[in-house]
Design a protein around this motif. Structure first.
Motif, PDB file in Angstrom:
ATOM      1  N   ASN A  25      -0.786 -24.145 -37.110  1.00  0.00           N
ATOM      2  CA  ASN A  25      -0.789 -24.090 -38.561  1.00  0.00           C
ATOM      3  C   ASN A  25      -0.931 -22.701 -39.156  1.00  0.00           C
ATOM      4  OD1 ASN A  25      -0.409 -26.807 -38.943  1.00  0.00           O
ATOM      5  ND2 ASN A  25      -2.538 -27.227 -38.484  1.00  0.00           N
ATOM      6  N   PRO A  26      -1.885 -21.884 -38.735  1.00  0.00           N
ATOM      7  CA  PRO A  26      -2.035 -20.590 -39.395  1.00  0.00           C
ATOM      8  C   PRO A  26      -0.791 -19.731 -39.271  1.00  0.00           C
ATOM      9  CG  PRO A  26      -3.421 -20.731 -37.427  1.00  0.00           C
ATOM     10  CD  PRO A  26      -2.868 -22.088 -37.666  1.00  0.00           C
ATOM     11  N   LEU A  27       0.037 -20.002 -38.300  1.00  0.00           N
ATOM     12  CA  LEU A  27       1.231 -19.194 -38.118  1.00  0.00           C
ATOM     13  C   LEU A  27       2.312 -19.532 -39.124  1.00  0.00           C
ATOM     14  CD1 LEU A  27      -0.420 -18.850 -35.527  1.00  0.00           C
ATOM     15  CD2 LEU A  27       1.714 -18.717 -34.276  1.00  0.00           C
ATOM     16  N   ASN A 140      -8.617 -25.987 -44.422  1.00  0.00           N
ATOM     17  CA  ASN A 140      -9.046 -26.252 -43.048  1.00  0.00           C
ATOM     18  C   ASN A 140      -7.926 -26.117 -42.032  1.00  0.00           C
ATOM     19  OD1 ASN A 140     -11.189 -27.202 -41.261  1.00  0.00           O
ATOM     20  ND2 ASN A 140      -9.799 -28.918 -40.926  1.00  0.00           N
ATOM     21  N   ARG A 141      -6.690 -26.334 -42.469  1.00  0.00           N
ATOM     22  CA  ARG A 141      -5.589 -26.416 -41.505  1.00  0.00           C
ATOM     23  C   ARG A 141      -5.321 -25.076 -40.821  1.00  0.00           C
ATOM     24  NH1 ARG A 141      -0.902 -27.322 -43.169  1.00  0.00           N
ATOM     25  NH2 ARG A 141      -0.155 -28.634 -41.497  1.00  0.00           N
ATOM     26  N   ASN A 142      -5.785 -23.990 -41.417  1.00  0.00           N
ATOM     27  CA  ASN A 142      -5.529 -22.690 -40.809  1.00  0.00           C
ATOM     28  C   ASN A 142      -6.630 -22.259 -39.848  1.00  0.00           C
ATOM     29  OD1 ASN A 142      -3.155 -22.449 -42.301  1.00  0.00           O
ATOM     30  ND2 ASN A 142      -4.296 -21.692 -44.073  1.00  0.00           N
ATOM     31  N   GLN A 143      -7.633 -23.103 -39.690  1.00  0.00           N
ATOM     32  CA  GLN A 143      -8.715 -22.787 -38.750  1.00  0.00           C
ATOM     33  C   GLN A 143      -8.370 -23.420 -37.412  1.00  0.00           C
ATOM     34  OE1 GLN A 143     -11.133 -20.762 -39.699  1.00  0.00           O
ATOM     35  NE2 GLN A 143     -10.412 -20.695 -41.806  1.00  0.00           N
ATOM     36  N   LEU A 144      -7.402 -22.850 -36.747  1.00  0.00           N
ATOM     37  CA  LEU A 144      -6.880 -23.515 -35.560  1.00  0.00           C
ATOM     38  C   LEU A 144      -6.355 -22.495 -34.550  1.00  0.00           C
ATOM     39  CD1 LEU A 144      -6.281 -26.374 -34.444  1.00  0.00           C
ATOM     40  CD2 LEU A 144      -4.015 -26.176 -35.431  1.00  0.00           C
ATOM     41  N   LEU A 145      -6.654 -22.791 -33.317  1.00  0.00           N
ATOM     42  CA  LEU A 145      -6.114 -22.007 -32.207  1.00  0.00           C
ATOM     43  C   LEU A 145      -4.616 -22.280 -32.053  1.00  0.00           C
ATOM     44  CD1 LEU A 145      -6.678 -20.592 -29.265  1.00  0.00           C
ATOM     45  CD2 LEU A 145      -6.669 -22.941 -28.477  1.00  0.00           C
ATOM     46  N   TYR A 146      -3.895 -21.262 -31.679  1.00  0.00           N
ATOM     47  CA  TYR A 146      -2.495 -21.436 -31.286  1.00  0.00           C
ATOM     48  C   TYR A 146      -2.361 -20.890 -29.868  1.00  0.00           C
ATOM     49  CZ  TYR A 146       2.460 -20.403 -30.921  1.00  0.00           C
ATOM     50  OH  TYR A 146       3.751 -20.327 -30.490  1.00  0.00           O
ATOM     51  N   GLY A 225       7.947 -29.419 -32.871  1.00  0.00           N
ATOM     52  CA  GLY A 225       7.493 -30.805 -32.925  1.00  0.00           C
ATOM     53  C   GLY A 225       6.298 -30.997 -33.838  1.00  0.00           C
ATOM     54  N   GLN A 226       5.937 -32.242 -33.996  1.00  0.00           N
ATOM     55  CA  GLN A 226       4.832 -32.633 -34.883  1.00  0.00           C
ATOM     56  C   GLN A 226       3.569 -32.870 -34.059  1.00  0.00           C
ATOM     57  OE1 GLN A 226       5.672 -36.034 -37.534  1.00  0.00           O
ATOM     58  NE2 GLN A 226       4.144 -37.153 -36.373  1.00  0.00           N
ATOM     59  N   PHE A 227       2.448 -32.539 -34.638  1.00  0.00           N
ATOM     60  CA  PHE A 227       1.198 -32.930 -33.985  1.00  0.00           C
ATOM     61  C   PHE A 227       0.132 -33.201 -35.031  1.00  0.00           C
ATOM     62  CE2 PHE A 227      -2.191 -29.826 -34.275  1.00  0.00           C
ATOM     63  CZ  PHE A 227      -1.543 -28.657 -34.656  1.00  0.00           C
ATOM     64  N   GLN A 228      -0.914 -33.842 -34.582  1.00  0.00           N
ATOM     65  CA  GLN A 228      -2.072 -34.089 -35.440  1.00  0.00           C
ATOM     66  C   GLN A 228      -3.311 -34.106 -34.564  1.00  0.00           C
ATOM     67  OE1 GLN A 228      -0.675 -37.899 -36.847  1.00  0.00           O
ATOM     68  NE2 GLN A 228      -2.177 -38.997 -35.605  1.00  0.00           N
ATOM     69  N   LEU A 229      -4.413 -33.759 -35.169  1.00  0.00           N
ATOM     70  CA  LEU A 229      -5.690 -33.831 -34.464  1.00  0.00           C
ATOM     71  C   LEU A 229      -6.436 -35.062 -34.945  1.00  0.00           C
ATOM     72  CD1 LEU A 229      -6.946 -30.134 -34.454  1.00  0.00           C
ATOM     73  CD2 LEU A 229      -5.518 -31.333 -32.813  1.00  0.00           C
ATOM     74  N   GLU A 252     -17.966 -46.622 -37.382  1.00  0.00           N
ATOM     75  CA  GLU A 252     -16.733 -46.143 -36.760  1.00  0.00           C
ATOM     76  C   GLU A 252     -15.954 -45.362 -37.797  1.00  0.00           C
ATOM     77  OE1 GLU A 252     -14.490 -49.078 -34.708  1.00  0.00           O
ATOM     78  OE2 GLU A 252     -12.745 -47.771 -34.440  1.00  0.00           O
ATOM     79  N   THR A 253     -15.661 -44.133 -37.475  1.00  0.00           N
ATOM     80  CA  THR A 253     -14.901 -43.304 -38.398  1.00  0.00           C
ATOM     81  C   THR A 253     -13.711 -42.698 -37.663  1.00  0.00           C
ATOM     82  OG1 THR A 253     -14.953 -41.268 -39.698  1.00  0.00           O
ATOM     83  CG2 THR A 253     -16.630 -41.483 -38.008  1.00  0.00           C
ATOM     84  N   ASP A 254     -12.531 -42.967 -38.183  1.00  0.00           N
ATOM     85  CA  ASP A 254     -11.285 -42.462 -37.593  1.00  0.00           C
ATOM     86  C   ASP A 254     -10.599 -41.590 -38.631  1.00  0.00           C
ATOM     87  OD1 ASP A 254     -11.825 -44.100 -35.406  1.00  0.00           O
ATOM     88  OD2 ASP A 254     -10.710 -45.768 -36.272  1.00  0.00           O
ATOM     89  N   SER A 255     -10.281 -40.389 -38.244  1.00  0.00           N
ATOM     90  CA  SER A 255      -9.602 -39.517 -39.196  1.00  0.00           C
ATOM     91  C   SER A 255      -8.556 -38.677 -38.496  1.00  0.00           C
ATOM     92  CB  SER A 255     -10.603 -38.606 -39.912  1.00  0.00           C
ATOM     93  OG  SER A 255     -11.372 -37.891 -38.977  1.00  0.00           O
ATOM     94  N   VAL A 256      -7.605 -38.264 -39.287  1.00  0.00           N
ATOM     95  CA  VAL A 256      -6.516 -37.415 -38.808  1.00  0.00           C
ATOM     96  C   VAL A 256      -6.585 -36.106 -39.569  1.00  0.00           C
ATOM     97  CG1 VAL A 256      -4.009 -37.121 -38.768  1.00  0.00           C
ATOM     98  CG2 VAL A 256      -5.021 -39.320 -38.165  1.00  0.00           C
ATOM     99  N   ASN A 257      -6.446 -35.026 -38.858  1.00  0.00           N
ATOM    100  CA  ASN A 257      -6.566 -33.731 -39.505  1.00  0.00           C
ATOM    101  C   ASN A 257      -5.549 -32.780 -38.926  1.00  0.00           C
ATOM    102  OD1 ASN A 257      -9.078 -31.639 -40.701  1.00  0.00           O
ATOM    103  ND2 ASN A 257      -8.654 -33.624 -41.559  1.00  0.00           N
ATOM    104  N   ASN A 258      -5.389 -31.664 -39.613  1.00  0.00           N
ATOM    105  CA  ASN A 258      -4.523 -30.596 -39.118  1.00  0.00           C
ATOM    106  C   ASN A 258      -3.128 -31.107 -38.780  1.00  0.00           C
ATOM    107  OD1 ASN A 258      -7.449 -29.821 -38.332  1.00  0.00           O
ATOM    108  ND2 ASN A 258      -6.339 -27.901 -38.436  1.00  0.00           N
ATOM    109  N   PHE A 259      -2.636 -32.024 -39.572  1.00  0.00           N
ATOM    110  CA  PHE A 259      -1.303 -32.565 -39.300  1.00  0.00           C
ATOM    111  C   PHE A 259      -0.267 -31.459 -39.465  1.00  0.00           C
ATOM    112  CE2 PHE A 259       2.664 -34.568 -40.282  1.00  0.00           C
ATOM    113  CZ  PHE A 259       2.694 -35.697 -39.483  1.00  0.00           C
ATOM    114  N   LEU A 260       0.525 -31.272 -38.437  1.00  0.00           N
ATOM    115  CA  LEU A 260       1.609 -30.299 -38.510  1.00  0.00           C
ATOM    116  C   LEU A 260       2.925 -31.060 -38.450  1.00  0.00           C
ATOM    117  CD1 LEU A 260       2.438 -27.283 -38.475  1.00  0.00           C
ATOM    118  CD2 LEU A 260       2.725 -27.535 -36.037  1.00  0.00           C
ATOM    119  N   PRO A 261       3.690 -31.045 -39.548  1.00  0.00           N
ATOM    120  CA  PRO A 261       4.949 -31.799 -39.530  1.00  0.00           C
ATOM    121  C   PRO A 261       5.993 -31.119 -38.659  1.00  0.00           C
ATOM    122  CG  PRO A 261       4.708 -30.609 -41.582  1.00  0.00           C
ATOM    123  CD  PRO A 261       3.438 -30.385 -40.823  1.00  0.00           C
ATOM    124  N   GLN A 262       6.926 -31.912 -38.195  1.00  0.00           N
ATOM    125  CA  GLN A 262       8.015 -31.331 -37.420  1.00  0.00           C
ATOM    126  C   GLN A 262       8.870 -30.447 -38.321  1.00  0.00           C
ATOM    127  OE1 GLN A 262      10.692 -34.268 -35.897  1.00  0.00           O
ATOM    128  NE2 GLN A 262      10.732 -35.453 -37.786  1.00  0.00           N
TER     129      GLN A 262
END
Lengths: 446, 443
Positions: A25-27, A140-146, A225-229, A252-262
């Motif tokens: 994402n940060p890229l 938050n999406r830019n706080q990510l390792l590549y 490609g697409q990914f999500q955390l 129970e908590t389910d969440s999706v974050n840092n979604f990167l679209p294709q």
């Protein structure tokens, strides 16, 4: 392709099929490496250094010598809502990479590795209530390792093909807690816990092709490609409540974050004269597949009343209604990237470069007139860069040394969000700001 | 003469016993099985003879020997057949097998002048196919082998640089990286009465240094004898999640902290001597592992406040792990089968003592029936392991493509052992099998 030279093809195929590809994402908004960032991210058809791991892995096959790069990038995100700072964290990261070219049975072949390593964390998953205003694409999406690895081959001088993978991690944890809760003096509770947690690998692919139409003109196509955390957390609590009763509490908590679209990039590079080059990339981003970053929370409470009833002052909780997640309804966008590079100095051992770039990110978010408050705005990014290259200065130094720097200013014009419900708890607001992106990259070619 | 020989043998046997009875344990994949294929095939030796990216783990000083750019890809797997027998124990304790990929990149740094052919680097990655890190920490009374199977389920990223400084001396440094998790979940009800949450988790990088030194002993017999020493810092991956449901109701419940150590490699020092003699390479070494610094698996769910350090909160069992010495031996036989084909046959052995003591403290729990704190046996199991290793390698040379193919196999036997805690007595036994296959290409 001749069958007697299958190895490079097999390796490339293996990379395309089996490995996750690189790009994070940060890229997307801030680029990778100073040269590409200074040229507005328009590099799909004109890249052969470590940043090819992101812009177009096919470019790795253009490298003629091994190159190691290292650099640093700092992005200050001055974003505001209603004139007040939103406190969006800066992006500060080391960037590094390697390009290792060679030949296999006569065919140019290269391996590349790229890394964007944030100072503070490898990734952060954050799921806020959907009505809480936040800069959805910057907070938050830019706080990510590549982290990416790619392979590339050039079966003919006019054709390069590359691909690879990148991977990050999701969390799936089950926590079991048991014991006694003392509701009178909570610190005296007697509880213990067990953990079953996996940080699971998330892989996503990337592939690119570059075609040189002439010595001065090249085209490229890149797919990302697409990914999500995912962050899936379950907590089961079985506890005695101060000797009154026994409670079962399941969360129970389910969440999706840092979604990167294709994404699909079509790019071109034209060397207008030997000293001047112009690049154009168009990136289609499949934002319509975006998943709301809101936790789906399920709570089950089973607390039978004590035989003598609840003591005064203690109200047993009831099972709250589950969250209803509103759709986010993002729109696909096409992002133009423009870049120019002028070789201003061309001596035998030293060359100097001046670079300019521009990109326009139209916000994929619809107006937030309802209950959700995903804040965003169109982004105009203007960039400037300088570079110097020194060749064969000393035998003890790398044969080819390059130092590139960049400054990028992103302007997010202030917009006003008007709620359709005058009684909305958040109400109308204005949002806008600027992003300052500064970085340097040192490349050593051997 | 015979008496002297016998005396030497007894002395050697005594030394062997001394170094193998220290205590034992195992660690992440490379600590259990070794790194790459050549070292695992030779009993985990390599501090004085590793080649290529394997040296990023065994001894980064040897990276200074890298002369060719080489990419290596491979696969490794391990199965665990672990038993804890006794009253109330299940017999076989089931665990998932480990399957992982390995990627290694050898990168020579071709500088000129006085730095010509002196510097090399490597990047290496080994990762389970399905997880980055597994943190499986059951309640202490659940039968488990905390130092073995799940500890192999973790990614390992390593990088290093080695320099040949001359006079037969090489030095090197590198690091290992791992991810640890820090998170929180705040659960509450919103204005409409619906549940909402603020959930966050962060993966944070944690690093451990690796340092190495080798010395090529100048002998007059034209054979090579090399001494190697390496140091690896402790590598720990914490798991720390807090759950705050205090705003969900008027029930006054505490904030819960679920924290533990998902992965841990102890600080360690390895020493080895390797000698090549004709077609053979012999290696003999030992590794000291500082398990006594291991803080244990779990932390308290309700840490006592500083103002009340004896608040009565349940605390995990306190176990004093023992430092260990791991002796290793390896041999490699190399031969050429034609102008373009080199063959290598490898074998080795290691003996890994267990760091887990034979008598364990009991653990505390709250019993719902009696509504009182009770003590339960801690059912942690581990045993000394004897591993026999084998391997085979093929290297092609010009005019064939410069490809290498290496495989290894390991068979570990857990030495029978009894571990007690309270009135629980468990007899430990089991086997571990591991294998790997790597293909490399120079370009």
């Amino acid at each position: 392709m001749r069958l007697r030279r299958p190895l490079p093809w097999l390796l490339a195929l293996a990379a395309l099929v089996a490995s996750p590809r690189a790009r994070a994402n940060p890229l997307d908004p801030f680029g990778f490496g100073s040269r590409g960032t200074a040229m507005g991210g328009a590099a799909a058809a004109d890249v052969q250094d470590f940043s090819a791991n992101y812009y177009n892995p096919a470019g790795l096959a253009l490298a003629r010598r091994m190159e190691i790069s290292v650099g640093y990038v700092n992005v200050d995100q001055n974003l505001q809502i209603n004139g007040l700072s939103s406190g969006v964290d800066p992006v500060r990261a080391m960037v590094a990479g390697i390009v290792a070219p060679g030949k296999l049975v006569g065919i140019p072949f290269a391996f590349g590795f790229g890394l964007h390593l944030p100072d503070d964390r490898l990734s952060r998953v954050r799921a806020l209530p959907q009505d809480e205003p936040r800069w959805e694409l910057y907070d938050n999406r830019n706080q990510l390792l590549y982290l990416a690895a790619n392979l590339a081959v050039s079966p003919w001088p006019w054709l390069q093909i590359g691909g690879g993978v990148s991977f990050v991690s999701s969390t799936d944890a089950t926590l079991d807690i048991s014991g006694q809760v003392n509701v009178y003096t909570p610190d005296s509770s007697q509880l213990r816990s067990a953990i079953d947690a996996d940080l699971t690998a998330v892989r996503y692919p990337q592939a690119g092709v570059r075609v040189a139409l002439t010595d001065d003109l090249a085209l490229a196509v890149v797919y990302r490609g697409q990914f999500q955390l995912d962050l899936d957390l379950k907590a089961n609590i079985r506890a005695n409540i101060s000797g009154l009763t026994t409670a079962l509490y399941e969360l129970e908590t389910d969440s999706v974050n840092n979604f990167l679209p294709q994404q699909l990039v079509v790019g071109g590079s034209w060397r207008i004269v030997p000293e001047l080059r112009a690049n154009l990339d168009l990136t289609w981003v499949n934002w319509s597949a975006y998943v709301p970053p809101v936790a789906d929370v399920q709570v089950t409470l089973n607390i039978p009343p004590p035989p003598a009833g609840w003591p005064p002052g203690i109200t047993p909780p009831s099972t709250p209604a589950p969250t209803i997640i509103a759709p986010i309804n993002m729109r696909d966008t096409i992002v133009p990237h423009l870049g120019m590079e002028w070789r201003a100095l061309n001596e035998r051992k030293v060359q100097g470069f001046v670079r300019l770039g521009y990109e326009f990110d139209k916000s994929p978010l619809p107006p937030q007139t309802g209950t959700t408050n995903y804040v965003d705005a169109d982004r105009h990014a203007f960039s400037l860069g300088l570079g110097v290259r020194a060749v064969e200065l000393l035998p003890e130094l790398p044969r080819d040394l390059r130092l590139d720097g960049h400054v990028q200013l992103s302007e997010l014009p202030t917009t006003t969000t008007v709620k359709s419900n005058p009684a909305d708890l958040v109400g109308n607001y204005t949002a806008g700001g600027t992003l300052w992106n500064v970085g340097v990259t040192l490349a050593m070619g051997f | 003469m015979l008496a002297l020989s016998m005396q030497k043998r007894l002395t050697f046997a005594a030394l062997l016993v001394a170094v193998t009875t220290g205590g034992a344990a195992s660690a992440s994949p490379e600590d259990i099985f070794g790194y790459g294929t050549r070292s695992p095939a030779m009993g985990g030796t390599g501090v004085a003879h590793s080649e290529g990216f394997e040296a990023a783990y065994t001894n980064p000083a040897l990276l200074g020997r890298i002369r060719d750019l080489k990419l290596t890809l491979g696969f490794e797997a391990a199965t665990f057949n672990l038993h804890a027998d006794g009253a109330g124990l299940p017999g076989e304790v089931p665990y998932d097998s480990m399957r992982g990929i390995i990627i290694g990149l050898d990168v020579p740094i071709p500088l000129g002048g006085v730095l010509k052919d002196r510097i090399g680097t490597a990047l290496a990655l080994s990762s389970p196919t399905n997880v980055i890190v597994r943190g499986n920490i059951p309640y202490p009374e659940a039968p488990q082998f905390p130092l073995l199977p799940d500890r192999s389920q973790t990614v390992s990223i390593r990088a290093g640089i080695g320099v040949n400084v001359g006079w037969g001396i090489r030095v090197g440094a590198g690091f290992a990286a791992l991810a640890e998790l820090d998170g929180s979940a705040v659960v509450q009800t919103d204005a409409t009465g619906r549940v909402s949450s603020n959930v966050q988790d962060q993966l944070i990088a944690t690093y451990a240094p690796t340092l190495g030194l080798t010395y090529d002993v100048p002998l007059e017999d034209h054979e090579t004898t090399r001494i190697g020493v390496s140091y690896r810092g402790a590598l720990a991956a914490n798991f720390d999640v807090s759950i705050d449901a205090t705003k969900l109701s008027s029930l006054n419940i505490p904030v819960l902290t679920i924290a533990g150590l998902a992965q841990y490699d102890p600080e360690q020092v390895s020493f080895e001597i390797a000698r090549s003699q004709g077609a053979f390479l012999f290696a003999l070494g030992a590794t000291y592992k500082r398990w006594s610094a291991y803080p244990g698996l779990l932390q308290s769910t309700l840490p006592c406040p500083a103002s009340d350090p004896t608040c009565g909160s349940l605390v995990p069992p306190s176990i004093t792990y023992k430092d260990t010495f791991v002796p290793r031996v390896g041999v490699e036989y190399s031969t050429s089968a034609g102008k373009s084909l080199d063959l290598h046959v490898r074998a080795g052995a290691l003996y890994e003592p267990s760091a887990l003591p034979s008598k364990l403290a009991s653990s505390m729990a709250f019993d719902m029936t009696s509504q009182a704190t009770v003590s339960l046996p801690t059912r942690y199991f581990d045993a000394d392991r004897l591993a026999i290793t084998l391997g085979y390698g093929v290297a092609l040379r010009d005019p064939l493509p410069p490809i290498t193919l290496d495989l290894f196999g390991q068979a570990h036997a857990l030495m029978p052992r009894t571990i007690t805690s309270d009135d629980s007595v468990g007899k430990v036994s089991g086997t571990v099998f591991a294998a790997g296959l790597l293909a490399g290409v120079k370009f």
